[in-house]
Design a protein around this motif. Structure first.
Motif, PDB file in Angstrom:
ATOM      1  N   LEU A  48       0.819  -1.213   0.000  1.00  0.00           N
ATOM      2  CA  LEU A  48       0.000   0.000   0.000  1.00  0.00           C
ATOM      3  C   LEU A  48       0.856   1.268   0.000  1.00  0.00           C
ATOM      4  N   VAL A  49       2.060   1.192   0.571  1.00  0.00           N
ATOM      5  CA  VAL A  49       2.980   2.327   0.490  1.00  0.00           C
ATOM      6  C   VAL A  49       3.347   2.567  -0.979  1.00  0.00           C
ATOM      7  N   TRP A  50       3.622   1.488  -1.695  1.00  0.00           N
ATOM      8  CA  TRP A  50       3.959   1.617  -3.114  1.00  0.00           C
ATOM      9  C   TRP A  50       2.791   2.223  -3.881  1.00  0.00           C
ATOM     10  N   ARG A  51       1.587   1.762  -3.585  1.00  0.00           N
ATOM     11  CA  ARG A  51       0.404   2.335  -4.245  1.00  0.00           C
ATOM     12  C   ARG A  51       0.239   3.811  -3.902  1.00  0.00           C
ATOM     13  N   GLY A  52       0.556   4.177  -2.673  1.00  0.00           N
ATOM     14  CA  GLY A  52       0.492   5.586  -2.280  1.00  0.00           C
ATOM     15  C   GLY A  52       1.490   6.428  -3.059  1.00  0.00           C
ATOM     16  N   LEU A  53       2.699   5.907  -3.238  1.00  0.00           N
ATOM     17  CA  LEU A  53       3.706   6.604  -4.037  1.00  0.00           C
ATOM     18  C   LEU A  53       3.208   6.769  -5.472  1.00  0.00           C
ATOM     19  N   ALA A  54       2.648   5.702  -6.027  1.00  0.00           N
ATOM     20  CA  ALA A  54       2.095   5.771  -7.383  1.00  0.00           C
ATOM     21  C   ALA A  54       0.941   6.786  -7.434  1.00  0.00           C
ATOM     22  N   GLY A  55       0.146   6.839  -6.380  1.00  0.00           N
ATOM     23  CA  GLY A  55      -0.948   7.804  -6.313  1.00  0.00           C
ATOM     24  C   GLY A  55      -0.443   9.241  -6.274  1.00  0.00           C
ATOM     25  N   GLN A  56       0.661   9.469  -5.549  1.00  0.00           N
ATOM     26  CA  GLN A  56       1.238  10.814  -5.524  1.00  0.00           C
ATOM     27  C   GLN A  56       1.683  11.235  -6.923  1.00  0.00           C
ATOM     28  N   LEU A  57       2.334  10.321  -7.630  1.00  0.00           N
ATOM     29  CA  LEU A  57       2.765  10.634  -8.995  1.00  0.00           C
ATOM     30  C   LEU A  57       1.559  10.814  -9.911  1.00  0.00           C
ATOM     31  N   GLY A  58       0.539   9.986  -9.728  1.00  0.00           N
ATOM     32  CA  GLY A  58      -0.675  10.117 -10.521  1.00  0.00           C
ATOM     33  C   GLY A  58      -1.387  11.439 -10.276  1.00  0.00           C
TER      34      GLY A  58
END
Length: 175
Positions: A48-58
């Motif tokens: 979920l941390v990785w998904r959060g990072l991807a969400g920040q970039l998104g």
């Protein structure tokens, strides 16, 4: 293969605000594994941390702005994330921050958040901004108040529950 978005880099006296990167993962995973992350959606696991990072970039792709990774210029140490933020479900655009262990208590959050607010007001043309803060997060409330933000109202977030809305001074009211 590495892909880069056109995310501007801001520099203050001590800090560089830059694009989030997978290189930040270790520090983010440690932060989100700790109880300290409870005010920003944690504790959560690495996936979920990785998904959060991807969400920040998104967020940068979808809105044209977003959270920066904050690092100390002198040491290159990763300090957390700060920036203008308006994800789905938020009442209005905000200046947000989350610092990793060891970065708090040194003025880093304020220095970075004030740079982010100047960017939001100057470059993005915002005329107002909030910070959406868990009412139990005394450190974030104190930071918002040091930045001139004042409690405005409570907001019932659909997934996070009751949050406090702190209104930042308008651009013309900043010194």
């Amino acid at each position: 293969m590495t892909h880069a978005l056109d995310i501007p880099v801001l520099e203050t006296e001590r800090l560089r605000l830059r694009a989030p990167s997978e290189d930040d993962m270790a520090a983010e995973v440690a932060f989100y594994a700790s109880e300290r992350s409870r005010f920003v959606g944690g504790p959560i696991g690495r996936d979920l941390v990785w998904r959060g990072l991807a969400g920040q970039l998104g967020h940068w792709v979808l809105r044209g702005y977003g959270m920066w990774a904050v690092e100390e210029i002198e040491t290159g140490a990763y300090c957390g994330s700060v920036g203008p933020w308006y994800p789905d479900g938020w009442p209005e655009p905000e200046i947000g921050w989350a610092l990793v262990d060891g970065a708090e208590g040194r003025g880093i959050a304020r220095e970075a958040a004030e740079a982010a607010r100047r960017y939001a007001y100057g470059t993005l043309g915002w005329t107002t901004a909030i910070s959406l803060i868990d009412p139990a997060n005394a450190r974030s409330i104190a930071l918002a108040e040091r930045m001139g933000a004042r409690f405005e109202r409570d907001y019932d977030h659909p997934s996070k529950g009751r949050m406090a809305v702190y209104r930042h001074p308008a651009p013309q009211d900043l010194g």
